[in-house]
Design a protein around this motif. Sequence first.
Motif, PDB file in Angstrom:
ATOM      1  N   MET A   1     -60.308 -68.961  56.218  1.00 49.52           N
ATOM      2  CA  MET A   1     -60.123 -67.993  57.260  1.00 49.52           C
ATOM      3  C   MET A   1     -61.052 -66.800  57.021  1.00 49.52           C
ATOM      4  SD  MET A   1     -56.654 -66.136  58.355  1.00 49.52           S
ATOM      5  CE  MET A   1     -56.268 -66.257  60.034  1.00 49.52           C
ATOM      6  N   SER A   2     -61.622 -66.287  58.068  1.00 51.69           N
ATOM      7  CA  SER A   2     -62.572 -65.187  57.981  1.00 51.69           C
ATOM      8  C   SER A   2     -61.837 -63.858  57.822  1.00 51.69           C
ATOM      9  CB  SER A   2     -63.419 -65.168  59.260  1.00 51.69           C
ATOM     10  OG  SER A   2     -64.326 -64.126  59.216  1.00 51.69           O
ATOM     11  N   GLU A   3     -62.408 -62.950  57.050  1.00 50.84           N
ATOM     12  CA  GLU A   3     -61.794 -61.633  56.921  1.00 50.84           C
ATOM     13  C   GLU A   3     -62.248 -60.756  58.080  1.00 50.84           C
ATOM     14  OE1 GLU A   3     -64.056 -58.787  54.032  1.00 50.84           O
ATOM     15  OE2 GLU A   3     -63.911 -60.756  53.077  1.00 50.84           O
ATOM     16  N   TRP A   4     -61.403 -59.792  58.444  1.00 53.62           N
ATOM     17  CA  TRP A   4     -61.682 -58.912  59.560  1.00 53.62           C
ATOM     18  C   TRP A   4     -62.182 -57.571  59.056  1.00 53.62           C
ATOM     19  CZ3 TRP A   4     -61.724 -60.925  64.301  1.00 53.62           C
ATOM     20  CH2 TRP A   4     -61.051 -62.129  64.499  1.00 53.62           C
ATOM     21  N   ILE A   5     -63.162 -57.021  59.790  1.00 51.95           N
ATOM     22  CA  ILE A   5     -63.752 -55.736  59.425  1.00 51.95           C
ATOM     23  C   ILE A   5     -63.537 -54.773  60.592  1.00 51.95           C
ATOM     24  CG2 ILE A   5     -65.890 -54.535  58.844  1.00 51.95           C
ATOM     25  CD1 ILE A   5     -66.865 -57.194  57.646  1.00 51.95           C
ATOM     26  N   ARG A   6     -63.059 -53.602  60.266  1.00 52.48           N
ATOM     27  CA  ARG A   6     -62.824 -52.581  61.292  1.00 52.48           C
ATOM     28  C   ARG A   6     -64.130 -51.838  61.537  1.00 52.48           C
ATOM     29  NH1 ARG A   6     -59.083 -47.303  60.525  1.00 52.48           N
ATOM     30  NH2 ARG A   6     -59.154 -46.573  62.658  1.00 52.48           N
ATOM     31  N   ILE A   7     -64.559 -51.781  62.785  1.00 55.86           N
ATOM     32  CA  ILE A   7     -65.789 -51.061  63.133  1.00 55.86           C
ATOM     33  C   ILE A   7     -65.466 -49.981  64.155  1.00 55.86           C
ATOM     34  CG2 ILE A   7     -67.300 -53.030  62.673  1.00 55.86           C
ATOM     35  CD1 ILE A   7     -67.580 -53.291  65.779  1.00 55.86           C
ATOM     36  N   ARG A   8     -66.254 -48.942  64.122  1.00 55.74           N
ATOM     37  CA  ARG A   8     -66.155 -47.898  65.149  1.00 55.74           C
ATOM     38  C   ARG A   8     -67.058 -48.341  66.288  1.00 55.74           C
ATOM     39  NH1 ARG A   8     -68.858 -42.555  65.439  1.00 55.74           N
ATOM     40  NH2 ARG A   8     -67.671 -41.396  66.978  1.00 55.74           N
ATOM     41  N   ILE A   9     -66.511 -48.518  67.450  1.00 51.98           N
ATOM     42  CA  ILE A   9     -67.235 -49.089  68.584  1.00 51.98           C
ATOM     43  C   ILE A   9     -68.482 -48.288  68.921  1.00 51.98           C
ATOM     44  CG2 ILE A   9     -67.078 -49.658  71.041  1.00 51.98           C
ATOM     45  CD1 ILE A   9     -64.093 -50.305  70.496  1.00 51.98           C
ATOM     46  N   LYS A  10     -68.381 -46.955  68.914  1.00 51.24           N
ATOM     47  CA  LYS A  10     -69.536 -46.100  69.264  1.00 51.24           C
ATOM     48  C   LYS A  10     -70.699 -46.263  68.289  1.00 51.24           C
ATOM     49  CE  LYS A  10     -67.953 -43.006  72.533  1.00 51.24           C
ATOM     50  NZ  LYS A  10     -68.616 -42.877  73.782  1.00 51.24           N
ATOM     51  N   ASP A  11     -70.434 -46.713  67.047  1.00 54.37           N
ATOM     52  CA  ASP A  11     -71.523 -46.926  66.095  1.00 54.37           C
ATOM     53  C   ASP A  11     -72.417 -48.087  66.512  1.00 54.37           C
ATOM     54  OD1 ASP A  11     -70.620 -44.842  64.581  1.00 54.37           O
ATOM     55  OD2 ASP A  11     -69.578 -46.103  63.116  1.00 54.37           O
ATOM     56  N   PHE A  12     -71.842 -49.015  67.253  1.00 53.85           N
ATOM     57  CA  PHE A  12     -72.601 -50.200  67.647  1.00 53.85           C
ATOM     58  C   PHE A  12     -72.941 -50.218  69.129  1.00 53.85           C
ATOM     59  CE2 PHE A  12     -70.598 -51.349  63.694  1.00 53.85           C
ATOM     60  CZ  PHE A  12     -71.630 -51.988  63.028  1.00 53.85           C
ATOM     61  N   TYR A  13     -72.158 -49.538  69.918  1.00 57.16           N
ATOM     62  CA  TYR A  13     -72.397 -49.487  71.358  1.00 57.16           C
ATOM     63  C   TYR A  13     -72.369 -48.030  71.788  1.00 57.16           C
ATOM     64  CZ  TYR A  13     -71.304 -54.403  70.879  1.00 57.16           C
ATOM     65  OH  TYR A  13     -71.303 -55.704  70.477  1.00 57.16           O
ATOM     66  N   LYS A  14     -73.539 -47.409  71.787  1.00 59.81           N
ATOM     67  CA  LYS A  14     -73.646 -45.963  72.019  1.00 59.81           C
ATOM     68  C   LYS A  14     -73.056 -45.521  73.357  1.00 59.81           C
ATOM     69  CE  LYS A  14     -75.947 -45.426  68.238  1.00 59.81           C
ATOM     70  NZ  LYS A  14     -75.154 -45.601  67.077  1.00 59.81           N
ATOM     71  N   ASN A  15     -73.165 -46.359  74.370  1.00 64.69           N
ATOM     72  CA  ASN A  15     -72.684 -45.989  75.703  1.00 64.69           C
ATOM     73  C   ASN A  15     -71.301 -46.550  75.992  1.00 64.69           C
ATOM     74  OD1 ASN A  15     -75.102 -44.649  76.228  1.00 64.69           O
ATOM     75  ND2 ASN A  15     -76.084 -46.538  76.862  1.00 64.69           N
ATOM     76  N   VAL A  29     -69.558 -61.704  62.636  1.00 62.50           N
ATOM     77  CA  VAL A  29     -69.941 -60.864  63.774  1.00 62.50           C
ATOM     78  C   VAL A  29     -70.466 -59.519  63.274  1.00 62.50           C
ATOM     79  CG1 VAL A  29     -69.069 -59.615  65.796  1.00 62.50           C
ATOM     80  CG2 VAL A  29     -68.399 -61.992  65.412  1.00 62.50           C
ATOM     81  N   TYR A  30     -69.782 -58.958  62.281  1.00 67.92           N
ATOM     82  CA  TYR A  30     -70.220 -57.687  61.711  1.00 67.92           C
ATOM     83  C   TYR A  30     -71.637 -57.809  61.148  1.00 67.92           C
ATOM     84  CZ  TYR A  30     -70.687 -53.672  58.658  1.00 67.92           C
ATOM     85  OH  TYR A  30     -71.155 -52.553  58.049  1.00 67.92           O
ATOM     86  N   GLU A  31     -71.901 -58.856  60.393  1.00 65.68           N
ATOM     87  CA  GLU A  31     -73.235 -59.048  59.812  1.00 65.68           C
ATOM     88  C   GLU A  31     -74.287 -59.235  60.900  1.00 65.68           C
ATOM     89  OE1 GLU A  31     -72.696 -62.248  57.037  1.00 65.68           O
ATOM     90  OE2 GLU A  31     -71.710 -60.945  55.573  1.00 65.68           O
ATOM     91  N   ALA A  32     -73.939 -59.958  61.965  1.00 59.62           N
ATOM     92  CA  ALA A  32     -74.885 -60.149  63.077  1.00 59.62           C
ATOM     93  C   ALA A  32     -75.179 -58.816  63.765  1.00 59.62           C
ATOM     94  CB  ALA A  32     -74.329 -61.157  64.073  1.00 59.62           C
ATOM     95  N   LEU A  33     -74.133 -58.000  63.993  1.00 58.18           N
ATOM     96  CA  LEU A  33     -74.336 -56.684  64.609  1.00 58.18           C
ATOM     97  C   LEU A  33     -75.200 -55.787  63.727  1.00 58.18           C
ATOM     98  CD1 LEU A  33     -70.763 -55.904  65.990  1.00 58.18           C
ATOM     99  CD2 LEU A  33     -72.840 -56.193  67.354  1.00 58.18           C
ATOM    100  N   ALA A  34     -74.867 -55.748  62.436  1.00 55.28           N
ATOM    101  CA  ALA A  34     -75.622 -54.912  61.505  1.00 55.28           C
ATOM    102  C   ALA A  34     -77.073 -55.350  61.441  1.00 55.28           C
ATOM    103  CB  ALA A  34     -74.977 -54.957  60.122  1.00 55.28           C
ATOM    104  N   ASP A  35     -77.314 -56.655  61.405  1.00 53.09           N
ATOM    105  CA  ASP A  35     -78.677 -57.181  61.355  1.00 53.09           C
ATOM    106  C   ASP A  35     -79.444 -56.819  62.628  1.00 53.09           C
ATOM    107  OD1 ASP A  35     -80.785 -58.728  60.112  1.00 53.09           O
ATOM    108  OD2 ASP A  35     -80.379 -60.254  61.664  1.00 53.09           O
ATOM    109  N   THR A  36     -78.780 -56.945  63.769  1.00 53.71           N
ATOM    110  CA  THR A  36     -79.412 -56.607  65.054  1.00 53.71           C
ATOM    111  C   THR A  36     -79.815 -55.138  65.077  1.00 53.71           C
ATOM    112  OG1 THR A  36     -78.149 -58.308  66.208  1.00 53.71           O
ATOM    113  CG2 THR A  36     -79.059 -56.530  67.554  1.00 53.71           C
ATOM    114  N   PHE A  37     -78.928 -54.264  64.633  1.00 53.73           N
ATOM    115  CA  PHE A  37     -79.243 -52.846  64.665  1.00 53.73           C
ATOM    116  C   PHE A  37     -80.305 -52.463  63.641  1.00 53.73           C
ATOM    117  CE2 PHE A  37     -75.449 -52.754  67.230  1.00 53.73           C
ATOM    118  CZ  PHE A  37     -75.831 -51.900  68.232  1.00 53.73           C
TER     119      PHE A  37
END
Length: 141
Positions: A1-15, A29-37
């Motif tokens: 089972m995958s672990e869940w990571i809490r993210i602040r939405i505005k850090d990844f989606y400015k608008n 998903v977190y790693e994909a978002l971080a890599d994209t940014f």
Amino acid sequence: MSEWIRIRIKDFYKNAVGEKEYAYVSKEVYEALADTFRREAHAEEMRDLRHTTADGYTEGETEDLMTERGETLEDAVIRRMELETLQEAMQSLTGIQRERLHLYFFEGMTIREIAEKQKVNRNAVWKSLQVILEQLRSFFV
């Protein structure tokens, strides 16, 4: 089972708009978002480098300033020249003159307050300010 990571939405989606400030995503998903940014930040940095000249001018910088203020190129050049003249004029003043000018115009102190602060006669401060203003005017004639 995958672990869940809490993210602040505005850090990844400015608008981002909405009620939720945080969301939980899987580690993948977190790693994909971080890599994209990381990639987007790097791409933006490279774009800036490509559009910056050796003297530090960034393409579009001046044009953006002009459109924000609604001024013409001529107005921007004149304003810049006036600022340079003012800087030159300020450098011609002594330290005491610059301090008095700053206290009077920018700190809003009265001539009496300046005189008390500098432990001098009020008349000396008043005459000094008159000389300073005349000196500054001479740079703009």
